[in-house]
Design an enzyme around this catalytic site. Structure first.
Site, PDB file in Angstrom:
ATOM      1  N   CYS A 262       0.825  -1.203   0.000  1.00 40.09           N
ATOM      2  CA  CYS A 262       0.000   0.000   0.000  1.00 40.09           C
ATOM      3  C   CYS A 262       0.867   1.264   0.000  1.00 40.09           C
ATOM      4  CB  CYS A 262      -1.004  -0.018   1.146  1.00 40.09           C
ATOM      5  SG  CYS A 262      -2.333   1.205   0.923  1.00 40.09           S
TER       6      CYS A 262
ATOM      7  N   HIS B 194      -3.920  -4.855   0.432  1.00 43.88           N
ATOM      8  CA  HIS B 194      -3.539  -5.246   1.787  1.00 43.88           C
ATOM      9  C   HIS B 194      -3.614  -6.767   1.947  1.00 43.88           C
ATOM     10  CE1 HIS B 194      -3.061  -1.383   3.851  1.00 43.88           C
ATOM     11  NE2 HIS B 194      -3.923  -0.943   2.939  1.00 43.88           N
TER      12      HIS B 194
ATOM     13  N   GLU C 103      -2.516  -8.452   4.250  1.00 49.06           N
ATOM     14  CA  GLU C 103      -2.595  -8.801   5.669  1.00 49.06           C
ATOM     15  C   GLU C 103      -4.005  -8.723   6.234  1.00 49.06           C
ATOM     16  OE1 GLU C 103      -1.871  -4.298   5.738  1.00 49.06           O
ATOM     17  OE2 GLU C 103      -1.570  -6.004   4.397  1.00 49.06           O
TER      18      GLU C 103
END
Length: 271
Positions: free
Chosen positions: A134, A247, A249
């Site tokens: 990001c 993202h 994660e």
């Protein structure tokens, strides 16, 4: 869950620059970014790596090049790092790419920019594998000489959640990943094979950004795009430097998809 390293192997040391903005900031996006940082640290560890949190005080040439460490206060260890992850966070100072900040910019932190740029420059100079996420994706484009869209206009693909969509951090959409790219290697275990002769693959991603790559930097190539043409991944063809706008994660993703890119990156750092 913590994944142990292979028998007789070692856990590659992955440097991650810390977030410097306080979660007490009235803008809730700052606390959200700090929480995502913690997820990245956990996933690096679960993927078989040893996270090394990098603060301005801990940076030294020896940390990146394997030379003698300065041994100063808080020194992490004399061993060199094996790789670096640049995490998400607030917006880069637009002055870094020759523009004045617009009103949509948030959490512009000059000290954070300095830390992340210093880590990226030293890692690239040392030939370490480097993965940007990001903000880290945007920072690499700027570092290589590219520019950013300071605030994206609404389009055919949602790149951030809208309050009218019921809240939450993410917009969800697919990205198409170029075959044979570094990002394709990160997602090889979980990507859906594409159709036709291109060999491209597709991954559904968690998207949460209001900025994006405008001019792609010289020396970088685009290796993933959204259906509206937004640059979703970049890489340096001459070294192991790659980045994703999304993202990986995000906790809402299936666990196998969350872990896969971090595990694959740790293996790159082990090589």
């Amino acid at each position: 869950m913590q994944t142990s390293s292979p028998a007789g192997g070692r856990r590659p040391r992955i440097g991650i620059p810390v977030r410097l903005s306080s979660s007490a900031d009235p803008d809730p996006r700052v606390a959200e970014a700090n929480g995502l940082f913690d997820y990245i640290v956990d996933l690096v560890r679960d993927g078989g790596g040893e996270p090394v949190l990098l603060t301005p005080e801990l940076l030294s040439p020896g940390l990146f090049k394997g030379g003698p460490h300065d041994g100063g206060p808080g020194a992490v260890a004399p061993e060199a790092l094996d790789g670096v992850v640049l995490p998400g966070g607030g917006d880069l100072d637009p002055r870094l790419y020759g523009e004045e900040p617009g009103g949509a910019c948030y959490d512009v932190n000059v000290e954070q920019d300095r830390l992340d740029i210093a880590v990226a420059q030293q890692a690239i100079g040392a030939g370490l594998p480097l993965l940007g996420i990001c903000r880290g994706h945007q920072l690499l484009n700027v570092l290589y000489g590219g520019t950013l869209i300071q605030d994206m206009a609404p389009g055919t693909v949602p790149h951030r959640d809208s309050p009218t969509d019921g809240g939450g951090l993410w917009a969800w959409h697919d990205v198409t990943i170029s075959p044979g790219s570094k990002v394709a290697r990160l997602y090889g275990a979980v990507a859906d094979p594409g159709s036709g002769s291109s060999g491209a693959s597709s991954v559904k991603i968690a998207s949460g950004h209001h900025q994006a790559v405008a001019h792609v930097a010289p020396g970088l190539v685009v290796t993933a795009v959204a259906d509206d043409g937004t640059v979703e991944a970049l890489e340096d063809p001459d070294r192991w430097v790659a980045s994703v706008q999304w993202h990986p994660e995000a906790v809402e993703l299936p666990e196998a998809q969350r872990l896969a890119p971090f595990r694959a990156f740790v293996e790159v750092c082990r090589e």
